[in-house]
Write a protein that holds these residues in place. Structure first.
Motif, short mmCIF file in Angstrom:
data_model
loop_
_atom_site.label_atom_id
_atom_site.label_comp_id
_atom_site.label_asym_id
_atom_site.label_seq_id
_atom_site.Cartn_x
_atom_site.Cartn_y
_atom_site.Cartn_z
N GLY A 621 0.77 -1.15 -0.22
CA GLY A 621 -0.01 -0.02 -0.13
C GLY A 621 0.78 1.36 0.02
O GLY A 621 0.10 2.25 -0.06
N ASN A 622 2.08 1.25 0.01
CA ASN A 622 3.17 2.42 -0.05
C ASN A 622 3.53 2.62 -1.46
O ASN A 622 4.18 1.71 -2.10
CB ASN A 622 4.51 1.95 0.86
N SER A 623 2.73 3.72 -2.26
CA SER A 623 3.00 3.97 -3.69
C SER A 623 4.46 4.40 -3.89
O SER A 623 5.20 3.78 -4.94
CB SER A 623 2.17 5.27 -3.95
N HIS A 624 5.29 5.27 -2.98
CA HIS A 624 6.58 5.49 -3.14
C HIS A 624 7.36 4.40 -3.08
O HIS A 624 8.38 4.08 -4.19
CB HIS A 624 6.94 6.66 -2.19
N GLU A 625 7.53 3.62 -2.08
CA GLU A 625 8.37 2.37 -1.98
C GLU A 625 8.18 1.53 -2.95
O GLU A 625 8.95 0.65 -3.42
CB GLU A 625 8.30 2.05 -0.78
N SER A 626 6.94 1.20 -3.42
CA SER A 626 6.64 0.31 -4.51
C SER A 626 7.51 0.57 -5.91
O SER A 626 7.83 -0.17 -6.33
CB SER A 626 5.17 0.16 -4.72
N LEU A 680 13.77 4.10 -16.51
CA LEU A 680 14.70 4.59 -15.47
C LEU A 680 14.70 5.77 -14.82
O LEU A 680 15.26 6.18 -13.88
CB LEU A 680 16.07 3.93 -15.72
N ILE A 681 14.11 6.78 -15.63
CA ILE A 681 14.20 8.17 -15.17
C ILE A 681 12.89 8.64 -15.08
O ILE A 681 12.04 8.98 -14.24
CB ILE A 681 15.11 9.25 -15.98
N LEU A 682 12.31 8.85 -16.38
CA LEU A 682 10.83 9.51 -16.48
C LEU A 682 9.76 8.64 -15.83
O LEU A 682 8.82 9.26 -15.08
CB LEU A 682 10.40 9.51 -17.78
N VAL A 683 9.74 7.28 -15.83
CA VAL A 683 8.53 6.39 -15.28
C VAL A 683 8.82 6.65 -14.00
O VAL A 683 7.65 7.01 -13.21
CB VAL A 683 8.97 5.27 -15.87
N PRO A 684 9.77 6.49 -13.07
CA PRO A 684 9.73 6.41 -11.54
C PRO A 684 9.63 7.99 -11.22
O PRO A 684 8.86 8.07 -10.39
CB PRO A 684 11.33 6.11 -11.42
N ALA A 685 10.05 8.96 -11.97
CA ALA A 685 9.86 10.39 -11.42
C ALA A 685 8.48 10.62 -11.65
O ALA A 685 7.91 11.36 -10.60
CB ALA A 685 10.78 11.27 -12.34
N THR A 686 7.75 10.50 -12.75
CA THR A 686 6.37 10.70 -12.81
C THR A 686 5.53 9.87 -11.90
O THR A 686 4.44 10.32 -11.45
CB THR A 686 5.84 10.59 -14.41
N MET A 687 5.83 8.61 -11.66
CA MET A 687 5.08 7.70 -10.77
C MET A 687 5.30 8.06 -9.43
O MET A 687 3.98 8.27 -8.47
CB MET A 687 5.45 6.32 -11.03
N VAL A 688 6.21 8.78 -8.96
CA VAL A 688 6.22 9.30 -7.55
C VAL A 688 5.49 10.56 -7.54
O VAL A 688 4.99 10.85 -6.33
CB VAL A 688 7.74 9.49 -7.21
N LEU A 689 5.74 11.33 -8.46
CA LEU A 689 4.92 12.54 -8.27
C LEU A 689 3.39 12.39 -8.38
O LEU A 689 2.67 13.23 -7.65
CB LEU A 689 5.12 13.64 -9.60
N PHE A 690 2.78 11.56 -9.24
CA PHE A 690 1.37 11.22 -9.08
C PHE A 690 0.89 10.40 -7.97
O PHE A 690 -0.46 10.39 -7.66
CB PHE A 690 1.10 10.60 -10.49
N ASP A 691 1.82 9.78 -7.17
CA ASP A 691 1.57 9.06 -6.21
C ASP A 691 0.40 8.21 -6.29
O ASP A 691 0.31 7.44 -7.05
CB ASP A 691 1.41 9.86 -4.98
N ALA A 693 -2.65 8.64 -7.33
CA ALA A 693 -3.26 8.67 -8.37
C ALA A 693 -2.87 7.73 -9.66
O ALA A 693 -3.77 7.61 -10.43
CB ALA A 693 -3.17 10.22 -8.95
N ASN A 694 -1.70 7.06 -9.59
CA ASN A 694 -1.30 6.24 -10.55
C ASN A 694 -2.38 5.16 -10.72
O ASN A 694 -2.50 4.53 -11.69
CB ASN A 694 -0.04 5.41 -10.41
N TRP A 695 -2.92 4.60 -9.60
CA TRP A 695 -3.74 3.61 -9.67
C TRP A 695 -5.26 3.78 -9.52
O TRP A 695 -5.94 2.86 -9.05
CB TRP A 695 -3.35 2.61 -8.42
N TRP A 696 -5.66 4.99 -9.78
CA TRP A 696 -7.13 5.41 -9.70
C TRP A 696 -7.85 4.70 -10.93
O TRP A 696 -7.27 4.97 -12.19
CB TRP A 696 -7.08 6.93 -9.76
N LEU A 697 -9.02 4.11 -10.60
CA LEU A 697 -9.78 3.94 -11.83
C LEU A 697 -11.24 3.76 -11.22
O LEU A 697 -11.56 3.51 -9.97
CB LEU A 697 -9.51 2.12 -12.13
N PRO A 698 -12.17 4.67 -12.18
CA PRO A 698 -13.57 4.78 -11.40
C PRO A 698 -13.97 3.40 -11.10
O PRO A 698 -13.86 2.22 -12.03
CB PRO A 698 -14.18 5.27 -12.86
#
Length: 738
Positions: A621-626, A680-691, A693-698
Motif C-alpha cells: 500500500g506504499n506507492s513511493h516505496e513500491s 529508469l528516469i521519467l517513469v519512476p519520477a512521474t509515478m512518484v509525483l502522481f503517487d 493517482a497512478n492506480w485510480w480507476l472509476p
C-alpha cells in the motif's frame, strides 16, 4: 492464462524430448522446403488505388510494350559517336537477343547521347514487372555489360530492374556481430555458459522457422525485402529477450531450493505471462499497420507479427523443454570471474540506489529526462521523407555508378523521368492530336520541367505517353511538388476542355504516392494502436493514468530516436561512421514502421516494471516505496534485455543497404532511450509525483473491465496454499484463478 501456462511449462519439461524433436524437425523440414522451392524478396512497391497505379494498369491493357519494366544501360567512352559507335550498336544488338528482353532502344536515338558526347543511355525493356524479371535473365544482362566493358568502354546498369534485383540477403556478418554482443551481455547477466546459450538457441530456432515460412511465401507472392529484414531483427531481439525474462525467473526460484519442474511451471505462469502479454502488444501494433492501406506495409506488419508470435510460442514450449534437460544444472559452466547472480532486489544495490536517487528528486529527474529527449528530438522538426532511389546505394555498385553518370551527364532529373499517360479513347484523330499538343505545350511551360518528349501513341490510337524530365532528382522536394502541381493545376483544365483523361505515372510517382499515403495514414495508425494499447494496459493494471503515461513515454522515445536518424542521415552528422557517403531524406515508411514496432516492444519494459511496482503496491500500500522496489528489482534484467536488442539492431547498421542502416539506427536508438531515459528516469519520477493517482480507476469502470493477472500472483498464492494441485487443477472447485 496463468494456470494454462503453469501446466504447459510442466508438461513441456516432462515431455522435453518430444517437444525438442518436434521443433527441430519442423525447422529442418521448413529449411529444406525453403532451399528447394523458396522464393526471393523484392525491392519495388506498388500502390493500388492511386493515379500512378491506375496509369500502370491502363498501359498494361492498352500499351503492353510500355507496361513492363526497364533496365537502363549507360555506356561511357572516349569516342562514342566515332570509332566506338559500332561497338555500342553491337552491344545493343546482343542485348536484344538475351532471354526475357522484349525490346531495346536505339543507343543513338534522340536525346540518347549526352551533350558532352561521353555517355549514351538506352532502355532495355522487359515484358514483366521489375519484381518478376528472372534473376538469371538479369545476370545474363550483367554478364553482357561486363564483357562489353573493354577497349575504352564502360557499361553500367541502372533503372527499376536493377533496383529490384538488388536484394539484401540477411544472415551475414552484421547479424553475427549483433549475436556476438548478445553473447557477452548474456554472460554478464547470467555468468553461466549454459544459461547464456538457452536464449540464443531459442531465438535462432524461432528465426529459422519464421524466415523459412516467409521465403516459402515469396515463391507465390511478392515479399518486400524489408519484411524479411524486420522479421530477422525482431525475431532475434524478442526471442532472446523473452527467454531472458523466463530464464531469470527460473534461476531465481531454483536458488530458493524449488523443484525443477515446479520452477519451470511457475516461471511460465509469471514471467511467461508477461511474455505472452508483451508479445500480444507487439502483434497488435504490427497488425495495426494494415490500416495504412498499402499492401507492402501490411505485409511487413504481418510478417513481423508472425515472427513475434513464433518467438512467443518458442519461449513457452521449446524453452521449458530445454530447461527440463538442463535441470538443476542451468548455472553450470560458470565464466571465470563472473559470479552467478539471481534476480533479487537485495543483490541489486546499484539499481536500488539509482531508483531511490530518482524518486527523491522527481522534479529534477523529470526535467533532466525531458531535456535529453527534447535535445535529441529537435532535428525531427526538419524531417523530410521520401522513398530512396539508386542515388543512396553504395558507390561501388553498378546501379549507383549508372545513376551518378546520368546525373552528371544529363542532369539530376534524368534519373526521375515522369510519364504522362493520356487516354483519348472516343476522340477523333484530329481532336486527339490537338489535345496532345495542348498537353505538351502546357507541360513544357511549367516551372521545374527541363524537357518534354513528343507523344508516343499505341497501335489502337487511343492512348499516348509523354515523358517529362524534371529539374530535381526523384527524392527532391521540387519533384514531388511538380507532380502535385501538374496533377492539380496543369492538366485538369486541358481535360475539361478536350475530354481526355490524363495520369502522371512512372516509378518516381509511385514512390511519391507511397510517401503521401504513409503521411496521411500515420495518424490513423497512431490512433488505432494507442487506443488498443491503452485498453490492454488498463485491463492489466486497473489504472487510467498508467496507460496515458506509457503512451506519452513511448511517443517521446520514438520522437527522440527519429531525431537521431534525421541528424545522421538527413543532416549528415557522423554519417561517415556508418559508411554513408551522402545525405538523404528519411525513408518514407520508417516513421510508420518505427512507431508500430517500438510501441509494441516498449511494452516489454513497461509491463516488466509496472507489474513489479503494482505487485509491491498491492502488498504494502506504499506507492513511493513500491516504485523504488519495482525499478530496483527490474533494472538489471531490463538493462540486459535492452543491451541485447540494441546490439541486434545495431548490427544491421554495419551492412551495405542505407535503408537497413536507417532502420537499425532508429530501432537501436529508440530501445536505448526507452530503457534508460524513459523507464529508469521519467517513469519512476512521474509515478512518484502522481503517487496514489497512478492506480485510480472509476468504480463503474473497474466493474466493467475484465481482470487480467499478468504475473500470476493469484495462482502463486493458491499454489502456496495448496488450493491448486501439482497438475494445475483446483483442489477446491469453488476457487477461481485469475
Amino acid at each position: 492464462m496463468s494456470r494454462a501456462l503453469y501446466r504447459l511449462g510442466r508438461w513441456s519439461a516432462r515431455h522435453r524430448r518430444r517437444v525438442v524433436v518436434g521443433w527441430v524437425g519442423l525447422v529442418v523440414v521448413l529449411l529444406a522446403a525453403m532451399a528447394t522451392v523458396g522464393g526471393h524478396v523484392v525491392e519495388t512497391f506498388s500502390l493500388p488505388g492511386t493515379e500512378s497505379q491506375d496509369a500502370a494498369d491502363l498501359l498494361e491493357e492498352r500499351f503492353p510494350e510500355l507496361a513492363g519494366s526497364a533496365a537502363t544501360m549507360v555506356v561511357l567512352g572516349d569516342d562514342l559517336a566515332g570509332s566506338q559507335r559500332s561497338a555500342v550498336e553491337a552491344l545493343a544488338a546482343e542485348v536484344a537477343t538475351l532471354p526475357g528482353v522484349a525490346s531495346v532502344e536505339d543507343p543513338f536515338g534522340p536525346g540518347a547521347v549526352s551533350q558532352s558526347g561521353a555517355a549514351t543511355q538506352f532502355d532495355v525493356r522487359y515484358s514483366t514487372e521489375a519484381v518478376e524479371v528472372d534473376a538469371a535473365d538479369f545476370d545474363a544482362l550483367t554478364a553482357t555489360a561486363e564483357a562489353a566493358s573493354v577497349d575504352g568502354l564502360r557499361v553500367e546498369i541502372g533503372g527499376e530492374v536493377a533496383t529490384a534485383q538488388a536484394r539484401t540477403e540477411p544472415g551475414g556478418t552484421t547479424e553475427a556481430i549483433g549475436l556476438a554482443v548478445a553473447v557477452v551481455v548474456l554472460l554478464l547477466a547470467f555468468g553461466s555458459i549454459l544459461a547464456m546459450g538457452l536464449p540464443l538457441l531459442t531465438a535462432l530456432v524461432g528465426v529459422g522457422t519464421s524466415l523459412s515460412v516467409l521465403l516459402l511465401l515469396a515463391a507465390v507472392t511478392e515479399v518486400p525485402s524489408v519484411a524479411e529484414t524486420l522479421a530477422l531483427m525482431l525475431g532475434l531481439a524478442v526471442g532472446i529477450d523473452y527467454a531472458l525474462f523466463i530464464v531469470s525467473r527460473h534461476r531465481s526460484q531454483l536458488a530458493t531450493g524449488m523443484d525443477v519442474d515446479e520452477s519451470i511451471g511457475r516461471a511460465l505462469a509469471t514471467a511467461g505471462g508477461s511474455v505472452v502479454f508483451a508479445g500480444s502488444t507487439v502483434v497488435i501494433a504490427m497488425a495495426g499497420l494494415s490500416v495504412v492501406g498499402i499492401p507492402f506495409i501490411t505485409f511487413m506488419g504481418m510478417a513481423t507479427a508472425a515472427a513475434v508470435m513464433v518467438a512467443v510460442l518458442i519461449a513457452i514450449t521449446f524453452l521449458p523443454a530445454l530447461l527440463g534437460f538442463a535441470g538443476a544444472n542451468v548455472n553450470r559452466f560458470n565464466v571465470f570471474g563472473i559470479g552467478v547472480e539471481v534476480e533479487n532486489p537485495a543483490t541489486e544495490p546499484l539499481g536500488a540506489r539509482w531508483a531511490r536517487w530518482v524518486t527523491r528528486r522527481p522534479w529534477l529527474s523529470l526535467a533532466v529526462g525531458l531535456l535529453i529527449i527534447g535535445v535529441l528530438a529537435a532535428p525531427l522538426l526538419d524531417l523530410r521523407t521520401a522513398m530512396s532511389d539508386a542515388g543512396v546505394a553504395n558507390t561501388d555498385t553498378s546501379r549507383r555508378q549508372a545513376y551518378d553518370t546520368i546525373a552528371d551527364e544529363y542532369g539530376a532529373g534524368a534519373n526521375a523521368v515522369l510519364s504522362v499517360v493520356v487516354d483519348h479513347r472516343g476522340l477523333s484523330s484530329s481532336e486527339a492530336s490537338a489535345a496532345l499538343e495542348d498537353v505538351q505545350t502546357a507541360l513544357a511551360g511549367t516551372d521545374g520541367v527541363v524537357s518534354v518528349t513528343g507523344a508516343r501513341t499505341n497501335q489502337a490510337g487511343d492512348t499516348s505517353v509523354l515523358q517529362i524530365v524534371p529539374e530535381g532528382s526523384a527524392i527532391d522536394e521540387s519533384t514531388s511538388s511538380l507532380v502535385h502541381h501538374v496533377r492539380d493545376d496543369v492538366l485538369p483544365p486541358i481535360e475539361e476542355v478536350s475530354g481526355v483523361t490524363t495520369f502522371v505515372a512512372g516509378a518516381t510517382t509511385v514512390n511519391i504516392d507511397i510517401t503521401d499515403q504513409l503521411s496521411s495514414r500515420l495518424w490513423v495508425l497512431m490512433a488505432v494502436v494507442i487506443g488498443l494499447t491503452f485498453l490492454v494496459l488498463m485491463f492489466a493494471f486497473r489504472s487510467v493514468l498508467v496507460p496515458i503515461k506509457a503512451a506519452i513515454g513511448i511517443l517521446l522515445s520514438i520522437a527522440a530516436s527519429l531525431g537521431v536518424v534525421v541528424a545522421v542521415f538527413q543532416w549528415g552528422w557522423f554519417n561517415e561512421l556508418l559508411g554513408i557517403d551522402t545525405t538523404q531524406p528519411i525513408i518514407s515508411f520508417l516513421p510508420t514502421i518505427m512507431f508500430a514496432i517500438l510501441f509494441g516492444l516498449s511494452m516489454d519494459y513497461e509491463v516488466f516494471i509496472l507489474s513489479r511496482v503494482r505487485e509491491d503496491y498491492l502488498r504494502t500500500g506504499n506507492s513511493h516505496e513500491s516504485v523504488v522496489s519495482g525499478v530496483a528489482s527490474s533494472a538489471r534484467v531490463i538493462t540486459a534485455a535492452a543491451a541485447i536488442m540494441v546490439s541486434v539492431f545495431g548490427g544491421f547498421m554495419l551492412g551495405d543497404d542505407p535503408t537497413i542502416k536507417m532502420v537499425g539506427l532508429g530501432l537501436a536508438a529508440a530501445v536505448f532511450l526507452d530503457a534508460t531515459v524513459i523507464r529508469l528516469i521519467l517513469v519512476p519520477a512521474t509515478m512518484v509525483l502522481f503517487d496514489e493517482a497512478n492506480w485510480w480507476l472509476p468504480g463503474w469502470l473497474d466493474r466493467l473491465l475484465p481482470h487480467v493477472d499478468i504475473e500470476g500472483e493469484k495462482l502463486l498464492e493458491e499454489l502456496d496454499d495448496g488450493q491448486v494441485t501439482e497438475a494445475g487443477e483446483h483442489s477446491n472447485p469453488g476457487v477461481s484463478v485469475g
